[in-house]
Design an enzyme around this catalytic site. Structure first.
Site, PDB file in Angstrom:
ATOM      1  N   ARG A 121      40.193   7.406  -3.133  1.00 34.72           N
ATOM      2  CA  ARG A 121      41.253   6.411  -2.954  1.00 34.72           C
ATOM      3  C   ARG A 121      40.665   5.031  -3.142  1.00 34.72           C
ATOM      4  NH1 ARG A 121      44.918   6.560   2.316  1.00 34.72           N
ATOM      5  NH2 ARG A 121      43.006   5.854   3.279  1.00 34.72           N
ATOM      6  N   THR A 150      44.182  -0.648  -3.005  1.00 34.59           N
ATOM      7  CA  THR A 150      45.551  -0.245  -3.388  1.00 34.59           C
ATOM      8  C   THR A 150      45.971   1.083  -2.769  1.00 34.59           C
ATOM      9  OG1 THR A 150      44.794   1.005  -5.299  1.00 34.59           O
ATOM     10  CG2 THR A 150      45.171  -1.354  -5.637  1.00 34.59           C
ATOM     11  N   ASP A 187      37.712   8.381   9.126  1.00 42.41           N
ATOM     12  CA  ASP A 187      37.424   8.754   7.733  1.00 42.41           C
ATOM     13  C   ASP A 187      36.762  10.132   7.719  1.00 42.41           C
ATOM     14  OD1 ASP A 187      36.007   9.106   5.214  1.00 42.41           O
ATOM     15  OD2 ASP A 187      36.521   7.011   4.815  1.00 42.41           O
ATOM     16  N   ASP A 200      33.415  10.517   5.630  1.00 36.77           N
ATOM     17  CA  ASP A 200      32.264   9.874   6.273  1.00 36.77           C
ATOM     18  C   ASP A 200      31.814  10.646   7.506  1.00 36.77           C
ATOM     19  OD1 ASP A 200      32.008   7.876   4.430  1.00 36.77           O
ATOM     20  OD2 ASP A 200      33.114   6.375   5.583  1.00 36.77           O
TER      21      ASP A 200
HETATM   22  C1  PRP Z   1      40.421  10.883   1.909  1.00 41.42           C
HETATM   23  C2  PRP Z   1      40.872  12.279   2.279  1.00 41.42           C
HETATM   24  C3  PRP Z   1      41.942  12.548   1.264  1.00 41.42           C
HETATM   25  C4  PRP Z   1      42.543  11.188   1.045  1.00 41.42           C
HETATM   26  C5  PRP Z   1      43.845  11.140   1.758  1.00 41.42           C
HETATM   27  O1  PRP Z   1      39.544  10.910   0.842  1.00 41.42           O
HETATM   28  O2  PRP Z   1      39.837  13.222   2.268  1.00 41.42           O
HETATM   29  O3  PRP Z   1      41.437  13.068   0.041  1.00 41.42           O
HETATM   30  O4  PRP Z   1      41.631  10.227   1.599  1.00 41.42           O
HETATM   31  O5  PRP Z   1      44.505   9.954   1.514  1.00 41.42           O
HETATM   32  P1  PRP Z   1      45.850   9.853   0.693  1.00 41.42           P
HETATM   33  O6  PRP Z   1      46.754  10.918   1.231  1.00 41.42           O
HETATM   34  O7  PRP Z   1      46.344   8.462   1.033  1.00 41.42           O
HETATM   35  O8  PRP Z   1      45.555  10.008  -0.751  1.00 41.42           O
HETATM   36  P2  PRP Z   1      38.772   9.610   0.298  1.00 41.42           P
HETATM   37  O9  PRP Z   1      39.526   8.975  -0.834  1.00 41.42           O
HETATM   38  O10 PRP Z   1      38.417   8.726   1.451  1.00 41.42           O
HETATM   39  O11 PRP Z   1      37.493  10.237  -0.370  1.00 41.42           O
HETATM   40  P3  PRP Z   1      36.298  11.075   0.272  1.00 41.42           P
HETATM   41  O12 PRP Z   1      36.848  12.418   0.648  1.00 41.42           O
HETATM   42  O13 PRP Z   1      35.340  11.143  -0.876  1.00 41.42           O
HETATM   43  O14 PRP Z   1      35.744  10.321   1.438  1.00 41.42           O
HETATM   44  N1  URA Z   2      41.538   9.499   4.660  1.00 41.69           N
HETATM   45  C1  URA Z   2      40.813   9.710   5.767  1.00 41.69           C
HETATM   46  O1  URA Z   2      39.694  10.245   5.699  1.00 41.69           O
HETATM   47  N2  URA Z   2      41.319   9.322   6.947  1.00 41.69           N
HETATM   48  C2  URA Z   2      42.529   8.749   7.057  1.00 41.69           C
HETATM   49  O2  URA Z   2      42.953   8.433   8.182  1.00 41.69           O
HETATM   50  C3  URA Z   2      43.273   8.530   5.882  1.00 41.69           C
HETATM   51  C4  URA Z   2      42.761   8.926   4.700  1.00 41.69           C
END
Ligand code: PRP
Ligand code: URA
Length: 209
Positions: free
Chosen positions: A104, A108, A200, A203
Site C-alpha cells: 500500500r 494514497t 501493522d 511489521d
Molecule cells: C497490509 C496488509 C494488507 C493491506 C491491507 O499490507 O497486510 O495487505 O495492508 O490494507 P488495504 O485493505 O487498505 O489494502 P502492507 O501494504 O502494509 O504490506 P506488507 O504486508 O508488506 O507490510
Molecule cells: N494494514 C495493516 O497491517 N494494519 C492495518 O491496520 C491496516 C492495514
C-alpha cells in the site's frame, strides 16, 4: 452475494486478543497468527465435498468418506499473508501455494502489485487468499482481480481483522467471494489503520518496525 462470516470460536477470539496486545512480541505474534489460521482453515474448509470410499481396516471394510472435488491453493498477499500459510498447511498439507506481492502506498493507501506467481492449474483449484488485514480492501480486491485474470473462479478470502469499509468494498468489487474474518472492527483511521486493529501486521510478524 458471497458469505460473510465472523469466526467467533472461543479459541480464535482468545488468540486474537493475545496478538492485539501491543506487548505481544514477534515470536509469539508469528506463532499465534499461524494457530489462528489453522483454526480458521477448519471452518473455511467445511463445505469441501466428500465422496464415498471403501477402506479395508484391520477388521473389515468400512464404507467411509474422503474429500473430493477441487484441490486447494493457498495464496498469501505479501508480506503479511505469509504469516498464515503454515497454519493452513498444517491442516491441508497437499495444498499448493501461490504468492501475490502487494504493498500500500502510505500516502494514497492505493495498492501496488509487484509480484504474482501462482500454481499453473490455479483455474482448477479452490483458492484461499490469506491476509491478516482487510483495511480499505484495496489489496484484497487487486489480488482477487489478479487471480480471476488468470482463470481462478472459486475463491475465498480469509483474514484476521477487517474494517467495515474494507468488507463493503470487497463485497461490491467481488460479490461472488466468501469472506471469513476473526473480527470485524470499528472503523479505519484517517491514515488507513484498522481501529482498534492490531497495528501493522507485516511489521509485527517480521519485526521490521
Ligand atoms: C497490509 C496488509 C494488507 C493491506 C491491507 O499490507 O497486510 O495487505 O495492508 O490494507 P488495504 O485493505 O487498505 O489494502 P502492507 O501494504 O502494509 O504490506 P506488507 O504486508 O508488506 O507490510
Ligand atoms: N494494514 C495493516 O497491517 N494494519 C492495518 O491496520 C491496516 C492495514
Amino acid at each position: 452475494m458471497g458469505k460473510f462470516q465472523v469466526m467467533d470460536h472461543p479459541l480464535i477470539q482468545h488468540k486474537l486478543t493475545m496478538i492485539r496486545n501491543k506487548d505481544c512480541g514477534t515470536k509469539d505474534f508469528r506463532q499465534i497468527v499461524n494457530e489462528i489460521a489453522t483454526l480458521m482453515a477448519f471452518e473455511v474448509s467445511r463445505d469441501m465435498p466428500l465422496e464415498d470410499v471403501d477402506v479395508q481396516t484391520p477388521v473389515a471394510v468400512a464404507h467411509a468418506k474422503q474429500i473430493s472435488g477441487k484441490k486447494v491453493a493457498v495464496v498469501p498477499i505479501l508480506r503479511a499473508g505469509i504469516g498464515m500459510v503454515d497454519g493452513i498447511l498444517d491442516l491441508i498439507p497437499a495444498a499448493k501455494v501461490g504468492h501475490i506481492g502487494m504493498y500500500r502506498d502510505e500516502e494514497t493507501l492505493e495498492p501496488h502489485e509487484y509480484f504474482v506467481k501462482l500454481p499453473s492449474d490455479i483455474d482448477q483449484r479452490q483458492v484461499f487468499v490469506v491476509d491478516p488485514m482487510l483495511a480499505t480492501g484495496g489489496s484484497a480486491i487487486m489480488a482477487i482481480d489478479a487471480l480471476k485474470k488468470r482463470g481462478a473462479s472459486s475463491i475465498k478470502f480469509v483474514c484476521l481483522v477487517s474494517a467495515p469499509e474494507g468488507v463493503k468494498a470487497l463485497q461490491e468489487a467481488h460479490p461472488d467471494i466468501d469472506i471469513y474474518t476473526a473480527a470485524l472492527d470499528e472503523k479505519l483511521s484517517e491514515d488507513g489503520y484498522i481501529i482498534p486493529g492490531l497495528g501493522d501486521a507485516g511489521d509485527r510478524l517480521f519485526g521490521t518496525k
